[in-house]
Motif scaffolding. Structure first.
Motif, PDB file in Angstrom:
ATOM      1  N   TYR A  25      32.393  58.949  55.444  1.00 44.99           N
ATOM      2  CA  TYR A  25      33.628  59.387  54.786  1.00 44.99           C
ATOM      3  C   TYR A  25      34.101  58.330  53.787  1.00 44.99           C
ATOM      4  N   GLY A  26      33.888  57.048  54.143  1.00 42.43           N
ATOM      5  CA  GLY A  26      34.222  55.967  53.221  1.00 42.43           C
ATOM      6  C   GLY A  26      33.350  56.051  51.972  1.00 42.43           C
ATOM      7  N   LEU A  27      32.048  56.323  52.193  1.00 39.73           N
ATOM      8  CA  LEU A  27      31.132  56.424  51.055  1.00 39.73           C
ATOM      9  C   LEU A  27      31.493  57.626  50.177  1.00 39.73           C
ATOM     10  N   LEU A  28      31.889  58.718  50.817  1.00 34.76           N
ATOM     11  CA  LEU A  28      32.304  59.913  50.060  1.00 34.76           C
ATOM     12  C   LEU A  28      33.499  59.576  49.159  1.00 34.76           C
ATOM     13  N   GLN A  79      29.672  66.035  63.443  1.00 31.12           N
ATOM     14  CA  GLN A  79      28.320  65.653  63.062  1.00 31.12           C
ATOM     15  C   GLN A  79      27.276  66.750  63.312  1.00 31.12           C
ATOM     16  N   CYS A  80      27.679  67.857  63.901  1.00 30.16           N
ATOM     17  CA  CYS A  80      26.701  68.938  64.154  1.00 30.16           C
ATOM     18  C   CYS A  80      26.130  69.427  62.819  1.00 30.16           C
ATOM     19  N   ASP A  83      28.180  53.030  67.731  1.00 29.98           N
ATOM     20  CA  ASP A  83      27.737  54.229  67.006  1.00 29.98           C
ATOM     21  C   ASP A  83      28.895  55.155  66.636  1.00 29.98           C
ATOM     22  N   LYS A  84      29.848  55.309  67.564  1.00 28.62           N
ATOM     23  CA  LYS A  84      30.928  56.287  67.315  1.00 28.62           C
ATOM     24  C   LYS A  84      31.788  55.874  66.116  1.00 28.62           C
ATOM     25  N   TYR A  85      31.857  54.580  65.818  1.00 26.64           N
ATOM     26  CA  TYR A  85      32.614  54.139  64.630  1.00 26.64           C
ATOM     27  C   TYR A  85      31.752  54.220  63.368  1.00 26.64           C
ATOM     28  N   LEU A  86      30.451  53.890  63.531  1.00 29.87           N
ATOM     29  CA  LEU A  86      29.550  53.942  62.370  1.00 29.87           C
ATOM     30  C   LEU A  86      29.521  55.338  61.755  1.00 29.87           C
ATOM     31  N   PHE A 118      20.480  58.566  57.687  1.00 29.30           N
ATOM     32  CA  PHE A 118      21.295  58.760  56.484  1.00 29.30           C
ATOM     33  C   PHE A 118      22.341  59.850  56.736  1.00 29.30           C
ATOM     34  N   CYS A 119      21.922  60.933  57.391  1.00 28.56           N
ATOM     35  CA  CYS A 119      22.867  62.031  57.690  1.00 28.56           C
ATOM     36  C   CYS A 119      23.993  61.522  58.588  1.00 28.56           C
ATOM     37  N   LYS A 120      23.642  60.745  59.592  1.00 30.97           N
ATOM     38  CA  LYS A 120      24.641  60.276  60.563  1.00 30.97           C
ATOM     39  C   LYS A 120      25.647  59.312  59.947  1.00 30.97           C
ATOM     40  N   TYR A 121      25.153  58.358  59.172  1.00 31.25           N
ATOM     41  CA  TYR A 121      26.013  57.237  58.796  1.00 31.25           C
ATOM     42  C   TYR A 121      26.388  57.161  57.316  1.00 31.25           C
ATOM     43  N   ALA A 122      25.637  57.819  56.448  1.00 30.10           N
ATOM     44  CA  ALA A 122      25.879  57.531  55.021  1.00 30.10           C
ATOM     45  C   ALA A 122      26.020  58.740  54.102  1.00 30.10           C
TER      46      ALA A 122
END
Ligand code: SF4
Ligand code: SF4
Length: 279
Positions: free
Chosen positions: A133-136, A245-246, A125-128, A190-194
């Motif tokens: 940022y990659g998607l941004l 992530q807050c 999870d910590k890497y996901l 979606f908020c967490k990962y994408a």
């Protein structure tokens, strides 16, 4: 005893309804039947991420990316200023896609109880969490190069509020479907990962002027804050929460949140008084 809905719940509901009305009204306007007094604003006109997406074109060519309006720039600046003080309050209180995921999450919580939002091992999870940022970077690059909104084709927010228009690509429906299914297992996936906009606003957590503080002298280490945090942040081990992530949702706080001890978990500029006395 049934819990009272919080102020945040009401604000989220009101803004979700408002955005839905704006989206439907825009369709009606295009067919000549708009709701009186509501104007003709499109979904893009009320999205602050459009301001970020068009920045490159605005700076280099003094133009906007197709479909983006001045209003997106104004909203972007308002959200940036609020984030400078309180962090990504937009994500926790305003974004209708975040609200939508939370509503689906309520079903997941009923089914999986304490297991909900704890399925992905921390080591993965910590890497996901850095995927967004990659998607941004991809969204900004593609939009800058093409001059059109590259994210629109896979944007679950656009799909959710435009699915009836015929303008949504099949990839948009696939993304929204994935978000809905994942939300049954993970809170705000979606908020967490994408989310590329969440990635931008998350950076404000590193230097926001009103940080979230834990009073280490009154904290009873019950970990209620950890359990309440939709973003799985280890609040109970932080002095000052600076996690990228807050979403500033207040769910962990002593003010209308999970912390049972008054004046222990708060957004505040200065240190806690008791902390100063005991030290
Ligand atoms: S529960 Fe607290 S730490 Fe977690 S996202 Fe909300 S405000 Fe941030
Ligand atoms: S909920 Fe409050 S008292 Fe419990 S661990 Fe968190 S900060 Fe400490």
């Amino acid at each position: 005893m049934k819990k009272k809905p919080k102020l945040r719940t009401w604000i989220q509901l009101a803004l979700f309804i408002l955005i839905a009305i704006i989206a439907v009204n825009h369709t009606l306007v295009e067919s000549g039947n708009g709701i009186p007094l509501l104007g003709s604003a499109s979904l893009h006109a009320v999205c602050p991420f459009g301001g970020v997406e068009t920045l490159y074109h605005l700076i280099t060519a003094d133009t906007f990316v197709k479909k983006i309006h001045e209003s997106s720039i104004v909203l972007m600046l308002i959200v940036f200023v609020s984030s400078l003080f309180l962090g990504p309050i937009f994500c926790g209180w305003i974004c209708p896609l975040g609200t939508f995921q939370e509503w689906i999450g309520k079903v997941g919580k009923k089914v999986f109880k304490k297991k909900y939002n704890r399925f992905i091992p921390y080591s993965i999870d910590k890497y996901l969490r850095y995927l967004r940022y990659g998607l941004l970077a991809w969204v900004l690059y593609m939009t800058a190069m093409s001059g059109v909104l590259a994210f629109e084709k896979i944007d679950p927010f656009f799909t959710l509020f435009q699915f009836w228009t015929g303008e949504v690509a099949i990839t948009g429906f696939i993304t929204l479907g994935i978000v809905i299914i994942l939300s049954l297992f993970v809170e705000r996936p979606f908020c967490k990962y994408a989310c590329p906009y969440g990635a931008v606003l998350g950076v404000f957590n590193l230097f926001r002027l009103i940080p979230l503080r834990r009073n280490i002298n009154t904290c009873i280490n019950c970990k209620a804050c950890d359990r309440a945090c939709p973003m799985n942040i280890s609040v109970s081990t932080s002095g000052k929460v600076r996690d990228h992530q807050c979403i500033s949702c207040y769910e962990c706080t002593s003010d209308d949140g999970a912390c049972p001890v008054p004046n222990t978990m708060e957004f505040r500029t200065n240190k806690f008084k008791t902390e100063e006395i005991i030290k």
